[in-house]
Motif scaffolding. Structure first.
Motif, PDB file in Angstrom:
ATOM      1  N   PRO A  44       0.907  -1.181   0.006  1.00  0.00           N
ATOM      2  CA  PRO A  44      -0.004   0.002  -0.037  1.00  0.00           C
ATOM      3  C   PRO A  44       0.814   1.450   0.032  1.00  0.00           C
ATOM      4  CG  PRO A  44      -0.352  -0.956   2.142  1.00  0.00           C
ATOM      5  CD  PRO A  44       0.608  -2.081   1.146  1.00  0.00           C
ATOM      6  N   GLU A  45       0.625   2.049  -1.084  1.00  0.00           N
ATOM      7  CA  GLU A  45       1.290   3.137  -1.160  1.00  0.00           C
ATOM      8  C   GLU A  45       1.742   3.912   0.052  1.00  0.00           C
ATOM      9  OE1 GLU A  45      -1.658   4.985  -3.684  1.00  0.00           O
ATOM     10  OE2 GLU A  45      -1.720   6.635  -2.922  1.00  0.00           O
ATOM     11  N   ASN A  46       2.866   4.772  -0.013  1.00  0.00           N
ATOM     12  CA  ASN A  46       2.909   5.761   1.235  1.00  0.00           C
ATOM     13  C   ASN A  46       2.925   5.209   2.654  1.00  0.00           C
ATOM     14  OD1 ASN A  46       3.963   8.223  -0.178  1.00  0.00           O
ATOM     15  ND2 ASN A  46       1.806   8.297  -0.778  1.00  0.00           N
ATOM     16  N   THR A  47       3.057   3.905   2.741  1.00  0.00           N
ATOM     17  CA  THR A  47       2.994   3.422   4.158  1.00  0.00           C
ATOM     18  C   THR A  47       4.480   2.762   4.582  1.00  0.00           C
ATOM     19  OG1 THR A  47       2.814   1.140   3.304  1.00  0.00           O
ATOM     20  CG2 THR A  47       0.597   2.556   3.807  1.00  0.00           C
ATOM     21  N   SER A  86      -8.576   4.640   2.612  1.00  0.00           N
ATOM     22  CA  SER A  86      -9.085   4.119   3.895  1.00  0.00           C
ATOM     23  C   SER A  86     -10.741   3.823   3.928  1.00  0.00           C
ATOM     24  CB  SER A  86      -8.822   5.048   5.206  1.00  0.00           C
ATOM     25  OG  SER A  86      -9.718   6.309   4.778  1.00  0.00           O
ATOM     26  N   GLY A  87     -11.355   4.243   2.968  1.00  0.00           N
ATOM     27  CA  GLY A  87     -12.677   4.063   2.770  1.00  0.00           C
ATOM     28  C   GLY A  87     -13.592   5.163   3.609  1.00  0.00           C
ATOM     29  N   VAL A  88     -12.681   5.931   4.522  1.00  0.00           N
ATOM     30  CA  VAL A  88     -13.379   6.955   5.418  1.00  0.00           C
ATOM     31  C   VAL A  88     -12.912   8.404   4.705  1.00  0.00           C
ATOM     32  CG1 VAL A  88     -13.540   7.728   7.738  1.00  0.00           C
ATOM     33  CG2 VAL A  88     -13.161   5.309   7.173  1.00  0.00           C
ATOM     34  N   PHE A  89     -13.745   9.042   4.757  1.00  0.00           N
ATOM     35  CA  PHE A  89     -13.627  10.487   4.407  1.00  0.00           C
ATOM     36  C   PHE A  89     -13.306  11.377   5.290  1.00  0.00           C
ATOM     37  CE2 PHE A  89     -14.006  14.666   2.712  1.00  0.00           C
ATOM     38  CZ  PHE A  89     -13.461  14.680   1.295  1.00  0.00           C
ATOM     39  N   LEU A  90     -11.965  11.774   5.448  1.00  0.00           N
ATOM     40  CA  LEU A  90     -11.423  12.775   6.212  1.00  0.00           C
ATOM     41  C   LEU A  90     -10.598  13.907   5.606  1.00  0.00           C
ATOM     42  CD1 LEU A  90     -10.656  10.965   9.392  1.00  0.00           C
ATOM     43  CD2 LEU A  90     -12.720  12.342   9.300  1.00  0.00           C
ATOM     44  N   ASP A 104      -7.004   2.401   8.971  1.00  0.00           N
ATOM     45  CA  ASP A 104      -6.498   1.576   8.319  1.00  0.00           C
ATOM     46  C   ASP A 104      -6.103   1.719   6.460  1.00  0.00           C
ATOM     47  OD1 ASP A 104      -5.701  -0.784   6.798  1.00  0.00           O
ATOM     48  OD2 ASP A 104      -7.477  -1.954   7.486  1.00  0.00           O
ATOM     49  N   VAL A 105      -4.963   2.185   6.276  1.00  0.00           N
ATOM     50  CA  VAL A 105      -4.573   2.576   5.083  1.00  0.00           C
ATOM     51  C   VAL A 105      -4.040   1.363   4.272  1.00  0.00           C
ATOM     52  CG1 VAL A 105      -4.759   4.995   5.260  1.00  0.00           C
ATOM     53  CG2 VAL A 105      -2.621   3.832   5.608  1.00  0.00           C
ATOM     54  N   GLY A 106      -4.146   0.143   4.760  1.00  0.00           N
ATOM     55  CA  GLY A 106      -3.490  -1.111   4.011  1.00  0.00           C
ATOM     56  C   GLY A 106      -4.159  -1.910   3.362  1.00  0.00           C
ATOM     57  N   SER A 107      -5.667  -2.201   4.164  1.00  0.00           N
ATOM     58  CA  SER A 107      -6.423  -3.348   3.821  1.00  0.00           C
ATOM     59  C   SER A 107      -6.920  -3.087   2.382  1.00  0.00           C
ATOM     60  CB  SER A 107      -7.653  -3.341   4.654  1.00  0.00           C
ATOM     61  OG  SER A 107      -7.190  -3.761   5.958  1.00  0.00           O
ATOM     62  N   TRP A 108      -6.946  -1.905   1.684  1.00  0.00           N
ATOM     63  CA  TRP A 108      -7.484  -1.854   0.430  1.00  0.00           C
ATOM     64  C   TRP A 108      -6.623  -2.464  -0.700  1.00  0.00           C
ATOM     65  CZ3 TRP A 108      -5.052   0.713  -3.635  1.00  0.00           C
ATOM     66  CH2 TRP A 108      -3.755   1.548  -3.303  1.00  0.00           C
ATOM     67  N   LYS A 109      -5.274  -2.550  -0.283  1.00  0.00           N
ATOM     68  CA  LYS A 109      -4.629  -3.348  -1.042  1.00  0.00           C
ATOM     69  C   LYS A 109      -4.528  -4.826  -1.064  1.00  0.00           C
ATOM     70  CE  LYS A 109      -0.758  -2.187  -3.998  1.00  0.00           C
ATOM     71  NZ  LYS A 109      -1.303  -1.606  -5.175  1.00  0.00           N
ATOM     72  N   TYR A 114      -1.767  -6.350   4.706  1.00  0.00           N
ATOM     73  CA  TYR A 114      -1.352  -5.114   5.244  1.00  0.00           C
ATOM     74  C   TYR A 114      -2.571  -4.396   5.980  1.00  0.00           C
ATOM     75  CZ  TYR A 114       2.076  -5.526   1.602  1.00  0.00           C
ATOM     76  OH  TYR A 114       3.169  -6.023   0.723  1.00  0.00           O
ATOM     77  N   LYS A 115      -3.262  -5.377   6.579  1.00  0.00           N
ATOM     78  CA  LYS A 115      -4.281  -4.536   7.410  1.00  0.00           C
ATOM     79  C   LYS A 115      -3.510  -3.803   8.536  1.00  0.00           C
ATOM     80  CE  LYS A 115      -8.158  -6.415  10.364  1.00  0.00           C
ATOM     81  NZ  LYS A 115      -9.203  -5.430  10.211  1.00  0.00           N
ATOM     82  N   ASN A 116      -4.379  -2.764   8.836  1.00  0.00           N
ATOM     83  CA  ASN A 116      -3.962  -1.637  10.019  1.00  0.00           C
ATOM     84  C   ASN A 116      -2.415  -0.909   9.765  1.00  0.00           C
ATOM     85  OD1 ASN A 116      -6.119  -2.090  11.435  1.00  0.00           O
ATOM     86  ND2 ASN A 116      -5.408  -3.804  12.604  1.00  0.00           N
ATOM     87  N   GLU A 117      -1.998  -0.979   8.583  1.00  0.00           N
ATOM     88  CA  GLU A 117      -1.047  -0.126   8.240  1.00  0.00           C
ATOM     89  C   GLU A 117      -1.777   1.513   8.286  1.00  0.00           C
ATOM     90  OE1 GLU A 117       2.373   0.123   6.988  1.00  0.00           O
ATOM     91  OE2 GLU A 117       2.100  -2.119   7.562  1.00  0.00           O
ATOM     92  N   LYS A 118      -0.812   2.301   9.240  1.00  0.00           N
ATOM     93  CA  LYS A 118      -1.277   3.404   9.431  1.00  0.00           C
ATOM     94  C   LYS A 118      -0.741   4.653   8.503  1.00  0.00           C
ATOM     95  CE  LYS A 118      -1.380   3.408  14.570  1.00  0.00           C
ATOM     96  NZ  LYS A 118      -0.929   1.897  14.592  1.00  0.00           N
ATOM     97  N   MET A 119      -1.184   5.734   8.304  1.00  0.00           N
ATOM     98  CA  MET A 119      -0.513   6.792   7.739  1.00  0.00           C
ATOM     99  C   MET A 119       0.845   7.334   8.552  1.00  0.00           C
ATOM    100  SD  MET A 119      -3.848   9.200   7.313  1.00  0.00           S
ATOM    101  CE  MET A 119      -3.008  10.467   6.361  1.00  0.00           C
ATOM    102  N   PRO A 120       1.871   7.047   7.908  1.00  0.00           N
ATOM    103  CA  PRO A 120       3.041   7.500   8.773  1.00  0.00           C
ATOM    104  C   PRO A 120       3.061   8.807   8.963  1.00  0.00           C
ATOM    105  CG  PRO A 120       3.761   6.233   6.725  1.00  0.00           C
ATOM    106  CD  PRO A 120       2.177   6.716   6.479  1.00  0.00           C
ATOM    107  N   PHE A 121       3.932   9.383  10.068  1.00  0.00           N
ATOM    108  CA  PHE A 121       4.472  10.718  10.175  1.00  0.00           C
ATOM    109  C   PHE A 121       5.776  10.732   9.304  1.00  0.00           C
ATOM    110  CE2 PHE A 121       2.292  10.793  14.625  1.00  0.00           C
ATOM    111  CZ  PHE A 121       1.376  11.698  14.200  1.00  0.00           C
TER     112      PHE A 121
END
Ligand code: G3P
Ligand code: CA
Length: 275
Positions: A44-47, A86-90, A104-109, A114-121
């Motif tokens: 998943p991109e950018n993780t 993530s499937g959630v609009f923010l 969770d920005v990993g599961s889509w891939k 990749y479940k529960n990959e977070k957006m990294p700082f």
């Protein structure tokens, strides 16, 4: 075996200036392979997962995208909102980082891997950079992020392994003024000719703009990079990166033009094709 040893030696001695990036390109591949949003064809991109995979595959460079959160944290994400991955609009600019980090920005891939990959700082991504490798940071938001970005870069201890790219000329020009030692490249897409529906060659005015702003070079969509354009840019002592190239034939064409770097979603394939 001999080539592997040479590469390892070069990675070890690669150090702290743009000249050393060129050293690195000489021993790994020329052009330099930059993993676009990490090894984003697979992970998943950018993780952290996609960036770690790119380093493991041997990418000398990784590209990532950044935004500024409501609480002024620099977070790694391509889009200005979280819907696609993530499937959630923010909206990132309207949301505190603690909320964003719950997504969770990993599961889509691939939910199994990749479940529960977070957006990294951004700091977390910088921490992963191995010695002798580079991170290309694309500023996706406006220049409000710049003081926060500068602080992160200065505190990272890895200033010599970072470079800034942006489609926003004001951002790359400001970056160069604030942090003269950090390489900065202007990003531009390829225009399509309305009559022929074919890509137009990039304008040589870009070379002038880059030089006037004191930039280190250009980072351009590959389709507009003609032989003459590449020749003129490189003759002006500017570096020339391209994006986003996953086709081996296109990579070989660009290599023939002597460009500096290629950004790709498939660093493993490109390292093989270009070695
Ligand atoms: O490396 C440049 C490239 O990433 C620009 O396009 O939309 O993928 O950020 P984008
Ligand atoms: Ca990008």
């Amino acid at each position: 075996m001999k080539n592997i040893l040479v590469c390892l030696v070069c990675l070890f001695i690669a150090g702290d200036s743009m000249a050393q990036i060129n050293d690195l390109s000489g021993c790994v591949t020329k052009p330099i392979v930059a993993a676009h949003r990490g090894a984003s064809f697979t992970a998943p991109e950018n993780t952290i997962a996609s960036v770690m995979l790119a380093w493991q595959q041997g990418a000398p460079m990784v590209e990532c995208d950044i935004h500024l959160t409501k609480d002024n944290r620099v977070i790694v994400m391509h889009d200005p909102n979280t819907r696609r991955t993530s499937g959630v609009f923010l909206n990132i600019a309207d949301t505190n980082s603690a909320e964003l980090r719950k997504l969770d920005v990993g599961s889509w891939k691939d939910p199994n891997r990749y479940k529960n990959e977070k957006m990294p700082f951004l700091e977390e991504l910088i921490d992963t950079i191995p010695p002798g490798r580079m991170l290309l940071i694309e500023v996706k938001c406006g220049d409000k992020v710049m003081p926060y970005l500068q602080k992160i870069i200065e505190q990272s201890g890895k200033e010599t392994q970072l470079a800034i790219i942006s489609f926003n000329l004001d951002v790359v020009a400001a970056s160069k003024k604030m942090m003269p030692k950090i390489p900065a490249y202007y990003l531009i897409g390829t225009e399509i000719d309305k009559e022929t529906n074919k890509p137009k060659g990039h304008s040589l005015d870009l070379t002038k703009i880059a030089r006037e702003k004191g930039l280190d070079g250009l980072d351009l969509h590959y389709a507009g990079v003609t032989e003459n354009f590449a020749k003129q840019v490189l003759a002006s002592n500017l570096e020339l990166y391209t994006w986003t190239v996953d086709d081996p034939n296109e990579a070989i064409r660009l290599k023939g033009l002597g460009i500096t770097g290629i950004t790709t979603n498939k660093p493993d394939l490109m390292l093989e094709v270009l070695k």
